[in-house]
Design a protein around this motif. Structure first.
Motif, PDB file in Angstrom:
ATOM      1  N   GLY B 197     -40.959  55.783 -24.518  1.00 39.43           N
ATOM      2  CA  GLY B 197     -42.083  55.256 -23.751  1.00 39.43           C
ATOM      3  C   GLY B 197     -42.619  53.946 -24.277  1.00 39.43           C
ATOM      4  O   GLY B 197     -43.521  53.362 -23.710  1.00 39.43           O
ATOM      5  N   ASP B 198     -42.063  53.468 -25.361  1.00 42.62           N
ATOM      6  CA  ASP B 198     -42.577  52.250 -25.979  1.00 42.62           C
ATOM      7  C   ASP B 198     -42.109  51.034 -25.190  1.00 42.62           C
ATOM      8  O   ASP B 198     -40.927  50.867 -24.957  1.00 42.62           O
ATOM      9  CB  ASP B 198     -42.042  52.187 -27.414  1.00 42.62           C
ATOM     10  CG  ASP B 198     -42.774  51.173 -28.255  1.00 42.62           C
ATOM     11  OD1 ASP B 198     -42.980  50.049 -27.772  1.00 42.62           O
ATOM     12  OD2 ASP B 198     -43.132  51.510 -29.389  1.00 42.62           O
ATOM     13  N   THR B 199     -43.051  50.198 -24.767  1.00 43.42           N
ATOM     14  CA  THR B 199     -42.642  48.997 -24.029  1.00 43.42           C
ATOM     15  C   THR B 199     -42.482  47.800 -24.954  1.00 43.42           C
ATOM     16  O   THR B 199     -42.232  46.700 -24.501  1.00 43.42           O
ATOM     17  CB  THR B 199     -43.669  48.609 -22.941  1.00 43.42           C
ATOM     18  OG1 THR B 199     -44.958  48.629 -23.545  1.00 43.42           O
ATOM     19  CG2 THR B 199     -43.619  49.531 -21.771  1.00 43.42           C
ATOM     20  N   THR B 201     -40.590  46.118 -28.530  1.00 40.83           N
ATOM     21  CA  THR B 201     -39.192  45.878 -28.865  1.00 40.83           C
ATOM     22  C   THR B 201     -38.794  46.583 -30.150  1.00 40.83           C
ATOM     23  O   THR B 201     -37.770  47.248 -30.204  1.00 40.83           O
ATOM     24  CB  THR B 201     -38.947  44.372 -29.059  1.00 40.83           C
ATOM     25  OG1 THR B 201     -39.290  43.689 -27.882  1.00 40.83           O
ATOM     26  CG2 THR B 201     -37.507  44.110 -29.407  1.00 40.83           C
ATOM     27  N   GLN B 255     -36.155  59.864 -19.415  1.00 39.29           N
ATOM     28  CA  GLN B 255     -35.697  58.482 -19.436  1.00 39.29           C
ATOM     29  C   GLN B 255     -36.814  57.582 -19.946  1.00 39.29           C
ATOM     30  O   GLN B 255     -36.569  56.613 -20.648  1.00 39.29           O
ATOM     31  CB  GLN B 255     -35.266  58.051 -18.040  1.00 39.29           C
ATOM     32  CG  GLN B 255     -34.686  56.642 -18.018  1.00 39.29           C
ATOM     33  CD  GLN B 255     -34.163  56.277 -16.650  1.00 39.29           C
ATOM     34  OE1 GLN B 255     -33.639  57.126 -15.927  1.00 39.29           O
ATOM     35  NE2 GLN B 255     -34.306  55.025 -16.282  1.00 39.29           N
ATOM     36  N   LYS B 256     -38.039  57.917 -19.566  1.00 39.48           N
ATOM     37  CA  LYS B 256     -39.167  57.150 -20.072  1.00 39.48           C
ATOM     38  C   LYS B 256     -40.209  58.143 -20.553  1.00 39.48           C
ATOM     39  O   LYS B 256     -40.875  58.781 -19.746  1.00 39.48           O
ATOM     40  CB  LYS B 256     -39.752  56.284 -18.959  1.00 39.48           C
ATOM     41  CG  LYS B 256     -40.693  55.215 -19.468  1.00 39.48           C
ATOM     42  CD  LYS B 256     -41.124  54.341 -18.307  1.00 39.48           C
ATOM     43  CE  LYS B 256     -42.129  53.302 -18.704  1.00 39.48           C
ATOM     44  NZ  LYS B 256     -41.573  52.237 -19.506  1.00 39.48           N
ATOM     45  N   SER B 257     -40.347  58.271 -21.848  1.00 43.99           N
ATOM     46  CA  SER B 257     -41.331  59.199 -22.387  1.00 43.99           C
ATOM     47  C   SER B 257     -42.728  58.715 -22.046  1.00 43.99           C
ATOM     48  O   SER B 257     -42.912  57.586 -21.606  1.00 43.99           O
ATOM     49  CB  SER B 257     -41.200  59.273 -23.908  1.00 43.99           C
ATOM     50  OG  SER B 257     -39.873  59.469 -24.284  1.00 43.99           O
ATOM     51  N   SER B 258     -43.690  59.562 -22.284  1.00 45.77           N
ATOM     52  CA  SER B 258     -45.066  59.138 -22.038  1.00 45.77           C
ATOM     53  C   SER B 258     -45.472  58.143 -23.120  1.00 45.77           C
ATOM     54  O   SER B 258     -44.731  57.884 -24.050  1.00 45.77           O
ATOM     55  CB  SER B 258     -46.003  60.331 -22.043  1.00 45.77           C
ATOM     56  OG  SER B 258     -46.348  60.656 -23.374  1.00 45.77           O
ATOM     57  N   ALA B 259     -46.660  57.602 -22.985  1.00 47.91           N
ATOM     58  CA  ALA B 259     -47.096  56.575 -23.922  1.00 47.91           C
ATOM     59  C   ALA B 259     -47.174  57.092 -25.356  1.00 47.91           C
ATOM     60  O   ALA B 259     -47.079  56.326 -26.302  1.00 47.91           O
ATOM     61  CB  ALA B 259     -48.454  56.028 -23.487  1.00 47.91           C
ATOM     62  N   ASP B 260     -47.324  58.390 -25.532  1.00 47.53           N
ATOM     63  CA  ASP B 260     -47.382  58.940 -26.886  1.00 47.53           C
ATOM     64  C   ASP B 260     -46.556  60.216 -26.944  1.00 47.53           C
ATOM     65  O   ASP B 260     -47.046  61.302 -26.651  1.00 47.53           O
ATOM     66  CB  ASP B 260     -48.843  59.222 -27.271  1.00 47.53           C
ATOM     67  CG  ASP B 260     -48.984  59.511 -28.757  1.00 47.53           C
ATOM     68  OD1 ASP B 260     -47.986  59.920 -29.396  1.00 47.53           O
ATOM     69  OD2 ASP B 260     -50.096  59.326 -29.281  1.00 47.53           O
ATOM     70  N   ALA B 263     -47.872  63.077 -29.202  1.00 49.26           N
ATOM     71  CA  ALA B 263     -48.965  63.873 -28.643  1.00 49.26           C
ATOM     72  C   ALA B 263     -48.396  64.948 -27.726  1.00 49.26           C
ATOM     73  O   ALA B 263     -48.878  66.082 -27.702  1.00 49.26           O
ATOM     74  CB  ALA B 263     -49.936  62.977 -27.885  1.00 49.26           C
ATOM     75  N   VAL B 266     -47.134  67.740 -29.897  1.00 48.46           N
ATOM     76  CA  VAL B 266     -48.224  68.576 -30.408  1.00 48.46           C
ATOM     77  C   VAL B 266     -48.748  69.492 -29.310  1.00 48.46           C
ATOM     78  O   VAL B 266     -49.102  70.644 -29.551  1.00 48.46           O
ATOM     79  CB  VAL B 266     -49.354  67.687 -30.968  1.00 48.46           C
ATOM     80  CG1 VAL B 266     -50.596  68.494 -31.232  1.00 48.46           C
ATOM     81  CG2 VAL B 266     -48.898  66.990 -32.224  1.00 48.46           C
ATOM     82  N   ASN B 267     -48.765  68.988 -28.083  1.00 41.99           N
ATOM     83  CA  ASN B 267     -49.272  69.781 -26.969  1.00 41.99           C
ATOM     84  C   ASN B 267     -48.272  70.792 -26.434  1.00 41.99           C
ATOM     85  O   ASN B 267     -48.538  71.447 -25.436  1.00 41.99           O
ATOM     86  CB  ASN B 267     -49.691  68.844 -25.830  1.00 41.99           C
ATOM     87  CG  ASN B 267     -51.007  68.165 -26.114  1.00 41.99           C
ATOM     88  OD1 ASN B 267     -51.841  68.704 -26.821  1.00 41.99           O
ATOM     89  ND2 ASN B 267     -51.169  66.969 -25.583  1.00 41.99           N
ATOM     90  N   ASN B 279     -46.694  59.658 -38.053  1.00 42.22           N
ATOM     91  CA  ASN B 279     -47.258  60.750 -37.265  1.00 42.22           C
ATOM     92  C   ASN B 279     -47.301  62.062 -38.030  1.00 42.22           C
ATOM     93  O   ASN B 279     -47.760  63.081 -37.502  1.00 42.22           O
ATOM     94  CB  ASN B 279     -46.423  60.962 -35.990  1.00 42.22           C
ATOM     95  CG  ASN B 279     -46.918  60.094 -34.853  1.00 42.22           C
ATOM     96  OD1 ASN B 279     -48.107  59.868 -34.723  1.00 42.22           O
ATOM     97  ND2 ASN B 279     -46.002  59.594 -34.048  1.00 42.22           N
ATOM     98  N   GLN B 396     -32.361  49.845 -23.765  1.00 38.17           N
ATOM     99  CA  GLN B 396     -33.154  50.243 -22.608  1.00 38.17           C
ATOM    100  C   GLN B 396     -32.290  50.341 -21.372  1.00 38.17           C
ATOM    101  O   GLN B 396     -32.398  51.278 -20.573  1.00 38.17           O
ATOM    102  CB  GLN B 396     -34.289  49.229 -22.367  1.00 38.17           C
ATOM    103  CG  GLN B 396     -35.418  49.354 -23.358  1.00 38.17           C
ATOM    104  CD  GLN B 396     -36.266  48.104 -23.417  1.00 38.17           C
ATOM    105  OE1 GLN B 396     -36.000  47.111 -22.746  1.00 38.17           O
ATOM    106  NE2 GLN B 396     -37.310  48.139 -24.218  1.00 38.17           N
TER     107      GLN B 396
END
Lengths: 295, 427, 293
Positions: B197-199, B201, B255-260, B263, B266-267, B279, B396
């Motif tokens: 999810g990291d935009t 580099t 393909q695209k994880s969430s922003a974290d 997290a 953990v959830n 982390n 990517q």
């Protein structure tokens, strides 16, 4: 003789009044831009101990062969072609909605402006979640159409750009609504009163009073939305990074990436120069098409 | 507000700004302030780490009141832009910290001076905390960071998998089995979150090139540093690319994880996540969270190496003092301070002995041992910025389903062209 | 638009307004609600409608964290000062230029307008670095005690964050567009009374331009407020930094999402408040100009 003195007076005063703005623009815009464009004919790099060398049109030749550039160009033009009518149209609708003399105008106007002032970081986090296959956008579509929708908006090369279009429009429409509003205020109220007395309907009034009265605003919005649309960068930078597979890469995004991250200052300058010429051409054509025909 | 009030306000503001800018003048952000040296650090916004940096500076200032060091903190997110701008205007600070992979680039550009620190002092540190380029040392760090495969033990035992160790990591086949079984269990929406999810580099290179290296490929030929051909687009690299895309195709990783992604882990959204020591503090929120080494895909398990390190600028008017500052502050006590206040690896065994949890057998020890054995620094070449952006984009595109051979061939062509046009950066 | 509206129309308009309000304002709700939650909770709630509800373990911890991490008040003050000064100077400089371009005829005025619009075409990022290099070569007068001296270099100052952005093609064009709609007979009338052009600008055209001034104020305040890349490159001292550079403090290796939300709430609300205040001026200036034409 009075007329000629006035002519001289106009010239001098004109130059005097334009001077502060002009000087500032020259110092802070034209000089660095000229420097930047000059760099496109060299092999300048961001960080390099080697002295600058003149390479002529090498960078431009490389540009012609660069598939990422052509894809970016195509995306940029496509984006502008959709956004310009859609966003300006919707902004006008909002302006009309807000302009009605009812209570709460100020409040609604402020609320519609919220996306414009909200930080792009917050907006991008929110929309990334909404565009997920199990996100709000698909849920809304499911609710509206009754079919289960599981489009992976940002990861599918065919839906990524439309997704960005919608989000961009949503974010910027408040900005142009404000400009339309300023334009609407210039239309004298008596025209509407007179028309009402004559028994004109709402659509009639819009078509014969509002629309012509908005002509200057229209041109302004057309030109500035086009330029802004062609310069799409920040949303791409925070939402997709140009992907998937360059589906959302735009010309400015590529220029920034090449110039800052890849440190190829000269190549980025070449991209910027080409971009500048392209947008200039489009703007000039637009202005010519919408020029004031002397009555 | 009436028109005249607005106008008066306007004139008032104009007068104010003219007066203010005339009176304020400009502060000289040169290499040295009026009496001492300036030090730039990247951790504005990280009060724990900044506190340690300031403590070190204060200790020095107390001992050397005639040669004070002033600390200026910058936000990490765009620290490099700030440094490059300062270099453009030739106003670099005397002492500055840098992200390890950019060191060769800045050294090549002439920004940095070779460090004068005795070799025996440097030998005490983890090798990846010392930045070398063309045989000279240009940077040194107080701490190190490392990657880790975080997992839920219950998910692994339910899948009947053995828990891998540093001595015996999973093999490629074993790992595939684990993924299959965990996915079949159906308990977690995401089996193994790659963290895509990291935009930015650098995460893409730092996080995913170790896998490439484990397969036997690399970003550039480390023998000559003159080409990427064969290492980035050879069979081994293609195998890596196929594996990465395979994770997405088989549904193990989004393909695209969430922003974290952490997290989400953990959830309870994922059974395993590929992340780093930064982390590990949140790991305690997971009942049975453990951290494992990455699998060995044929050429040994690998993780990234080299975190933030300190250097001296070549334009510093008082290099001797700057060098002395670094020399005298590279103590076990200071390294321990960094490791105590945040989740980083202390850079030497001496320091590790001083921080609870980092001694052999301690709960955090894993990362230090892992770094010692598996860390591979990113290629120390001035062409690294081009290398990393090209590799990140290629990765990517591969994860997004593009043709791996085409993508990697194109990446190699771009890299080789960049190397050639820069005379191979002096190699 | 003064019209007698039927009740049905009014209801329809209200419903439309409310729907649009929901469409546009929900990120504000998301942001505020998230600022009260812990980082992992934000991600847990985000897939459902809980993202917009203050449920779960809510507290003001993130706000406390913000003030520990970042000198938020200082940044806010800096941004406010820089933005307001940019707007004030900008209104002055740009309206004068637009007046000259639209009311006065002089050789090259049409070319000048096209050139001005052309400057809108170049995105800032593409010439930011040459500008850094160039800006550091510029001279300035400073006071040392009671003496005025020349100094070079504008880096690390307030003025470098203001002056490059005062002259703005967008504002000039906006004023120009607006001035075109003000009848020239008013100029003629004033000239017959012996007024010079400056006087006409000050007493005839500008007072009628309330909506344009308010619009330019709002639309130039925003980019000034949001400026991130430029201050990052030219400001090295923390005391001079603006609000958006502060936002990047939260993007460490481990991102503090809750604090970002809290910080964003803290910086968005003043802007909205300012917008509301500017709007009052907007409305009043229309009322005070009365009937035109």
């Amino acid at each position: 003789m009075t007329a000629r003195r006035h002519q001289h007076g106009q010239g001098r005063t004109g130059l005097l009044m334009v001077a502060p703005g002009g000087v500032l623009l020259v110092v802070f815009f034209f000089v660095p831009v000229a420097l930047g464009f000059a760099l496109s004919f060299t092999d300048a790099r961001l960080i390099s101990p080697k002295p600058l060398e003149f390479v002529g049109t090498d960078n431009f030749a490389r540009l012609l062969d660069d598939p990422v550039f052509w894809t970016s160009l195509r995306n940029t033009l496509l984006f502008a072609a959709v956004i310009v009518p859609a966003q300006s149209g919707f902004a006008l609708l909002l302006a009309l909605l807000v302009n009605v003399k009812m209570r709460g105008t100020n409040l609604f106007r402020t609320l519609y402006f919220v996306p414009v002032v909200t930080s792009i970081v917050v907006v991008s986090i929110l929309w990334r979640f909404m565009y997920q296959p199990d996100g709000l956008v698909n849920s809304m579509l499911h609710w509206a159409t009754g079919n289960v929708v599981r489009i992976d908006w940002l990861n599918d090369t065919s839906t990524a750009l439309p997704a960005i279009m919608f989000m961009s429009a949503w974010q910027a429409v408040g900005f142009h609504m404000v400009i339309w509003l300023a334009g609407l205020q210039t239309i004298p109220g008596e025209l509407y009163e007179a028309a009402e007395i004559d028994g004109a309907g709402r659509w009639h009034m819009f078509r014969y009073i509002t629309w012509p009265g908005l002509r200057n605003t229209r041109t302004f919005i057309l030109v500035t939305i086009t330029i802004a649309a062609l310069s799409l960068f920040t949303q791409i930078h925070v939402m997709t990074g140009g992907g998937p597979l360059d589906a959302t890469s735009t010309v400015v995004f590529q220029a920034v990436r090449v110039g800052y991250q890849q440190q190829q200052t000269a190549y980025a300058s070449a991209i910027s120069l080409v971009f500048f010429l392209l947008v200039l051409t489009v703007s000039l054509i637009q202005r010519w098409l919408t020029r004031e025909r002397s009555a | 507000m009436g028109i005249s009030t607005k106008r008066t306000l306007r004139w008032g503001l104009v007068a104010a700004v003219v007066a203010a800018t005339a009176a304020c003048g400009s502060e000289n952000a040169g290499g040295s302030s009026d009496d001492g040296l300036t030090l730039w650090t990247h951790n504005a916004g990280n009060p724990q780490e900044l506190a340690v940096v300031e403590q070190i500076a204060n200790d020095w200032n107390a001992a050397h009141p005639d040669k004070k060091v002033t600390v200026r903190a910058f936000p990490q997110a765009a620290y490099n832009e700030a440094v490059v701008s300062a270099a453009t205007a030739k106003k670099l600070p005397c002492i500055l910290d840098t992200d390890a992979p950019t060191v060769p680039n800045w050294a090549y550009a002439g920004y940095l001076a070779p460090l004068e620190i005795p070799d025996d002092q440097l030998a005490k540190q983890l090798p990846s905390t010392v930045g070398r380029y063309q045989g000279k040392t240009y940077s040194v760090g107080y701490y190190e960071a490392a990657l880790g495969l975080f997992a839920r033990k219950s998910a692994l035992t339910a899948a009947g998998a053995r828990i891998p160790t540093l001595a015996q990591p999973w093999t490629a086949a074993e790992f595939d089995q684990v993924l299959q079984k965990v996915e079949a269990g159906g308990k977690y929406p995401i089996t193994f979150d790659l963290g895509t999810g990291d935009t930015g580099t650098e995460w893409w290179t730092y996080g995913y090139s170790p896998f490439l290296q484990s397969f036997g490929g690399d970003l550039i030929d480390r023998g000559t540093y003159k080409s990427a051909s064969g290492v980035l687009n050879g069979d081994k690299a293609l195998a890596w690319a196929t594996w990465m895309r395979g994770l997405v195709k088989k549904g193990y990783s989004p393909q695209k994880s969430s922003a974290d992604a952490f997290a989400d882990f953990v959830n309870g959204k994922s059974a395993m996540v590929w992340s780093g020591i930064w982390n590990s503090g949140s790991l305690s929120k997971v009942d049975d969270g453990i951290v494992l080494p990455p699998p060995d895909f044929g050429s040994g398990a690998k993780v990234g190496g080299g975190s933030w390190q300190w250097a001296v600028s070549s334009s510093c008017p008082d290099k001797a003092t700057a060098m002395e500052y670094l020399r005298t502050s590279l103590t076990a006590k200071n390294m321990a301070a960094f490791a105590e206040k945040q989740n980083v690896i202390p850079a030497s065994e001496e320091a590790a002995a001083m921080v609870p949890g980092w001694q052999p057998g301690g709960e955090k020890r894993f990362f230090l041992d892992e770094s010692k054995e598996l860390a591979m620094v990113r290629p120390p070449t001035p062409g690294y910025p081009y290398l990393t952006t090209t590799f990140a984009k290629a990765t990517q595109d591969i994860v997004a389903g593009g043709d791996p051979k085409q993508i990697l061939d194109r990446a190699v062509a771009d890299i080789d062209r960049d190397l050639k046009s820069n005379d191979y950066y002096g190699f | 638009m003064r019209r007698r509206s039927s009740t049905r129309l009014r209801v329809a308009v209200l419903v439309a307004r409310l729907l649009c309000a929901a469409l546009f304002a929900f990120p504000l709700l998301f942001m505020f609600v998230s600022s009260l939650k812990a980082d992992t909770d934000i991600f847990k709630d985000v897939g459902s409608v809980r993202a917009f509800l203050p449920v779960g373990d809510i507290s003001l911890d993130n706000y406390a964290g913000v003030f520990d991490t970042v000198p938020a008040a200082r940044f806010l003050l800096n941004s406010l000062g820089i933005s307001l000064v940019t707007v004030a100077l900008g209104i002055l400089v740009n309206s004068m230029a637009a007046f000259a371009l639209s009311r006065l005829s002089w050789r090259g005025s049409r070319l000048a307008l096209s050139v001005v619009i052309a400057t809108l075409v170049v995105p800032f990022e593409t010439f930011a670095l040459p500008l850094v290099w160039w800006v550091d070569k510029l001279p300035w007068l400073t006071m040392h005690g009671l003496r005025l001296t020349w100094s070079t270099g504008w880096l690390d100052t307030y003025r470098v964050q203001v002056l490059p952005f005062v002259a703005n093609a967008f504002s000039i064009y906006l004023f120009y567009s607006y001035f075109q709609s003000i009848p020239r007979q008013l100029d003629e009338a004033a000239r017959v009374d012996g007024a010079g052009w400056f006087r006409i600008y000050r007493t005839v055209v500008m007072p009628l331009s309330g909506p344009a001034i308010a619009t330019v104020a709002i639309l130039t305040f925003l980019p000034a407020w949001n400026s991130y890349l430029w201050p990052l490159m030219v400001v090295q001292t923390e005391e001079l930094r603006p609000v958006m550079v502060g936002a990047s403090y939260f993007f460490q290796l481990k991102v503090h999402w809750g604090e970002i939300m809290a910080y964003s709430t803290l910086i968005t609300l003043p802007v909205l408040a300012l917008f509301l205040a500017f709007q009052r001026a907007f409305v009043n200036s229309i009322a005070s100009t009365g009937v035109k034409g």
